[in-house]
Design an enzyme around this catalytic site. Structure first.
Site, mmCIF file in Angstrom:
data_model
loop_
_atom_site.group_PDB
_atom_site.id
_atom_site.type_symbol
_atom_site.label_atom_id
_atom_site.label_comp_id
_atom_site.label_asym_id
_atom_site.label_seq_id
_atom_site.Cartn_x
_atom_site.Cartn_y
_atom_site.Cartn_z
ATOM 1 N N ARG A 23 0.828 -1.207 0.000
ATOM 2 C CA ARG A 23 0.000 0.000 0.000
ATOM 3 C C ARG A 23 0.866 1.263 0.000
ATOM 4 O O ARG A 23 0.475 2.304 -0.548
ATOM 5 C CB ARG A 23 -0.926 0.005 1.217
ATOM 6 C CG ARG A 23 -1.982 -1.091 1.214
ATOM 7 C CD ARG A 23 -2.981 -0.909 2.363
ATOM 8 N NE ARG A 23 -3.943 -1.995 2.414
ATOM 9 C CZ ARG A 23 -3.851 -3.032 3.245
ATOM 10 N NH1 ARG A 23 -2.847 -3.110 4.103
ATOM 11 N NH2 ARG A 23 -4.758 -3.970 3.226
ATOM 12 N N CYS A 44 -5.186 -18.701 15.574
ATOM 13 C CA CYS A 44 -5.917 -18.617 16.843
ATOM 14 C C CYS A 44 -7.260 -19.331 16.775
ATOM 15 O O CYS A 44 -7.867 -19.616 17.812
ATOM 16 C CB CYS A 44 -6.140 -17.151 17.234
ATOM 17 S SG CYS A 44 -4.599 -16.257 17.566
ATOM 18 N N GLY A 283 6.919 -10.494 15.374
ATOM 19 C CA GLY A 283 6.112 -11.652 15.759
ATOM 20 C C GLY A 283 6.626 -12.428 16.950
ATOM 21 O O GLY A 283 7.372 -11.929 17.800
#
Length: 833
Positions: A23, A44, A283
């Site tokens: 973007r 998850c 992460g």
């Protein structure tokens, strides 16, 4: 000139970085390397696919390689593992499933390898029936296994978020589930008293819990897999889920020059830059800064990983974004209950040596007069001057938004006074005029300003009894229904008139049910010159903290009586009888309502009896109760009293609802089941003397051998007979420790009621029994258990004597007076020993 950016790993951090970078920079060449077959998936959500909440597997796929290529012009290469990095030449070595090994150059490199399940080096760790949960192929294998023929049981090792979620969803899938946790509680981010509520919710839904147990290895069995525990026991199941934690997947960085922490995490700065230029990391594989304390830590959460990926993309595109740290806001669903936490817990604060205060409140999720309000247990941790350090909450509704509110306050350096000033949305279905967040702010502010001195449930063990008075200011009925040992009862409404009963030279430790009446009482006492403290969270928190998992045997774990797994789900709603109006589809007619939520045994039954006495023949009473034992007690009471129990269900918020009819001649003749004609015997074992214990078990074995159903109800000194011989590691009050010192531990330590002769008597009687080939007391107990004699310990006596469930033999059940009386009502032979 456009940049070439390589990203190692997709899912949260890597995929987020790639999308954000595209973007910002339409010209950049972006390549994602993913070791597995899927680029971006909802890791998850994996457990909920097992339980069926997510029925469509494809819903787990957040993005596909084609989707990333079409929308973002990103080159996604799955089944491609980075096996080495050359920072000097800015290249990586790629091992591809089809192309083999090749080299790829980069201008900027983003590492997002994640964390892999930790597998301890134990015998049998490679057993094919051991599974871990990280990826879609992992969950596919588990799904295939539980759907295969005759798989009925599972053992989950580890009580963290993944372990608890997998245990719940395996149970929802119809399996018999046991969760083994090495610590004394589930879910380390929560303090013990809140974690206990979540553990109790699991147990009430049929998950067996085993705490303070370490796994030593695994073995193959004729059917399934055996899990060897440190105490020598072996559990068996059809599959094992290993969920004891994760470790950063960073082994490929060896010799790369990238600096790693002591546990293998990548060290980064606030710009997410590693120690090597042009290499970033995000992460679960990185070490982050604790947002509150500034220390280094590792917190594997999806939210922070996504934010970090966005920041790296900004940096590469020339924006000056920084990552300020992680405060660890998390949430978990445990069947019908929710647990959420943010910031630091007590363990962290103690480890860091930080001075702190705590307060606990139990407000309603919304206005109490609006239907379906349920209690939230909300805990706040703060510095002595009021800076908020952390918060935790458990409950059935409204937990998430309260923790989110406090998380925002922490992020902006909030003070407890800020919580009192927050203007939060209110309407009766959603909150109260004083939101729980406001209320805990008020409670904390009172502590900081010195308007109340608080103590916590775990400080009861250090109370100096000769210098203090423990005062229960609840009603007499509440006190009789259960109280903290050694407490004096003076209801708050009578306190002003009975101040002369208190010694003003002693410190007064006040408690009520949740803390509010205790605060009122403390203000009365303080202004009359008393030195007073109030129990934070009240008796409810104290009782909640006493929860210990029910002991179980491996035989019970294995036995499914040949039932289909779908028939083993815990009963949510039970229709005891089917009256004409119910069978015809018409709703039950209710004549009176009784709400006994908050009362403990025998309080609910006493109130039921009182209300039933006010009804006329044929009328009905609907009762709502929160005491978990009420579910069994009301069935026994209804049978004993001959009052038809028309409906019994465990509803939202853990509330138990029963509908009982006043007995009539017609009801008794037409709807009540015929009394149990099976010969049965019950006995109350009150004495803890050796000779009386022997007599009890001789009678019990004889009755069982003759085909009778036998129930033994152990109360007061009789509890010593069924205690384990070895001391157990349990938390006790001072009174409990005194009883522990004075009372015999187990059957081998019992004395004689007569002719004890300083301990010689028991040895003589045991010798005579041996010479005459009479089984010893221990053999009699074992024989009784093998014959199916039901041995029940009185919960009230255990509470008074400070005896915990873990201290009793494994085959012992826990029950109240209602349960025993229900058994005795069917018996045609009752003894008191």
């Amino acid at each position: 000139m456009s940049k070439k950016v390589l990203i190692v790993g997709g899912v949260a951090g890597g995929a987020s970085a790639a999308a954000r970078l595209r973007r910002l920079d339409e010209d950049a060449e972006i390549i994602i390397f993913e070791k597995g077959p899927y680029i971006s998936f909802a890791n998850c959500g994996l457990p909920y696919y097992i339980g069926g909440a997510i029925a469509d597997r494809d819903r787990l796929l957040v993005q596909t390689p084609k989707g990333m290529a079409d929308r973002f012009r990103i080159d996604v290469r799955t089944k491609s593992e980075i096996i080495a990095i050359d920072p000097h030449n800015r290249t990586v070595q790629v091992q591809n499933h089809e192309r083999g090994q090749y080299e790829e150059s980069y201008d900027e490199l983003i590492l997002s390898p994640g964390a892999r399940p930790f597998i301890p080096d134990l015998p049998g760790k490679d057993h094919p029936l051991i599974y871990t949960v990280r990826s879609i192929p992992d969950i596919d294998r588990i799904k295939e296994q539980i759907n295969s023929y005759n798989n009925n049981s599972a053992i989950v090792i580890g009580g963290g978020f993944i372990g608890v979620e997998m245990a719940e969803n395996l149970k929802e899938a119809g399996l018999d589930v046991t969760l083994v946790e090495g610590n004394e509680q589930l879910l380390a981010p929560f303090d013990a008293e809140l974690a206990a509520a979540l553990a109790q919710e699991m147990e009430q839904h049929g998950v067996k819990l085993l705490f303070s147990q370490r796994v030593q290895g695994f073995r193959s069995l004729e059917q399934g897999i055996g899990v060897e525990l440190i105490d020598g026991n072996v559990l068996s199941a059809d599959l094992v889920i290993l969920a004891i934690g994760v470790t950063p997947d960073t082994s490929f960085l060896k010799n790369s020059g990238v600096t790693l922490g002591t546990r293998g995490h990548i060290i980064v700065n606030e710009a997410m830059e590693s120690s090597v230029p042009h290499i970033y990391a995000v992460g679960d594989a990185i070490e982050v800064t604790d947002y509150i304390h500034g220390t280094k830590t590792a917190i594997p959460l999806a939210g922070p990983a996504n934010k970090q990926g966005r920041i790296v993309a900004d940096r590469i595109a020339g924006l000056n974004s920084t990552y300020k740290g992680t405060q660890g806001t998390s949430i978990i669903k445990v069947f019908g209950m929710t647990g959420a936490a943010t910031g630091s817990n007590e363990k962290t604060l103690k480890r860091l040596g930080i001075d702190y205060r705590t307060v606990i409140v139990h407000p309603g999720s919304h206005a109490s007069y609006y239907p379906d309000s349920s209690a939230i247990t909300l805990k706040l941790l703060f510095t002595p001057d009021g800076k908020i350090l952390g918060a935790q909450a458990v409950g059935y509704d409204g937990v998430d938004k309260r923790i989110d509110d406090i998380a925002v306050a922490i992020h902006f350096g909030g003070h407890v006074s800020d919580l009192t000033e927050l203007e939060l949305s209110y309407a009766p279905p959603y909150s109260s005029a004083k939101d729980p967040v406001n209320m805990i702010g008020y409670a904390a502010e009172n502590i900081i300003d010195g308007r109340v001195h608080a103590f916590t449930y775990d400080q009861l063990s250090i109370r100096q009894q000769e210098q203090s008075i423990l005062l229960d200011v609840r009603s007499d009925l509440e006190h009789r229904s259960g109280h903290i040992p050694d407490s004096l009862s003076i209801p708050v409404d009578e306190l002003r008139q009975r101040l002369n009963e208190l010694d003003s030279s002693k410190e007064i430790w006040v408690y009520c049910q949740v803390g509010l009446r205790g605060y009122t009482a403390s203000q009365i006492l303080r202004q009359h010159g008393f030195n007073v403290k109030n129990l934070s969270g009240g008796y409810k928190t104290y009782r909640q903290a006493q929860f210990r998992p029910t002991a179980f045997s491996n035989e019970n774990h294995d036995d499914n009586d040949g039932q289909d797994r779908n028939e083993q789900m815990p009963t949510v709603k039970e229709s005891i009888l089917q009256p004409t109006e119910q069978a015809s589809g018409q709703p039950l007619h209710i004549d009176n309502e009784l709400n006994v939520c908050g009362l403990s045994c025998p309080g609910p039954l006493m109130q039921v009896k009182h209300s039933m006495d006010q009804l006329t023949e044929g009328q009905t009473l609907r009762v709502k109760a929160s005491d978990p034992g009420f579910y069994e007690d009301v069935k026994a009471w209804a049978t004993m009293s001959g009052s038809p129990l028309l409906q019994l269900e465990r509803g939202k918020g853990g509330i138990i609802e029963a509908v009982i009819a006043k007995k009539t001649v017609q009801t008794l003749s037409s709807t009540v089941k015929a009394p149990n004609t099976e010969p049965s015997s019950t006995m109350v074992v009150f004495s803890g003397d050796l000779d009386k214990a022997i007599a009890s078990f001789i009678i019990a074995n004889g009755a069982a051998a003759s085909g009778r159903k036998v129930t033994m109800f152990f109360t007061f000194w009789g509890l010593n007979i069924i205690r384990k011989h070895q001391p157990q590691v349990v938390s006790k009050t001072m009174v409990g420790r005194m009883f522990d010192i004075m009372l015999p531990r187990g059957s081998r330590k019992l004395s004689m009621s007569k002719m004890n002769m300083l301990g010689i008597g028991p040895k003589i009687i045991r010798g005579i029994m041996g010479n005459n080939n009479v089984a010893s007391l221990e053999e009699l107990i074992q024989s009784a258990a093998e014959q199916g004699v039901e041995m029940v310990a009185c919960q009230m006596s255990m509470d008074l004597m400070g005896i915990q469930h873990e201290e009793l033999m494994d085959q012992i059940k826990i029950g109240g007076v209602g349960y025993y009386l229900g058994q005795a009502d069917h018996a045609n032979h009752n003894l008191f020993i």
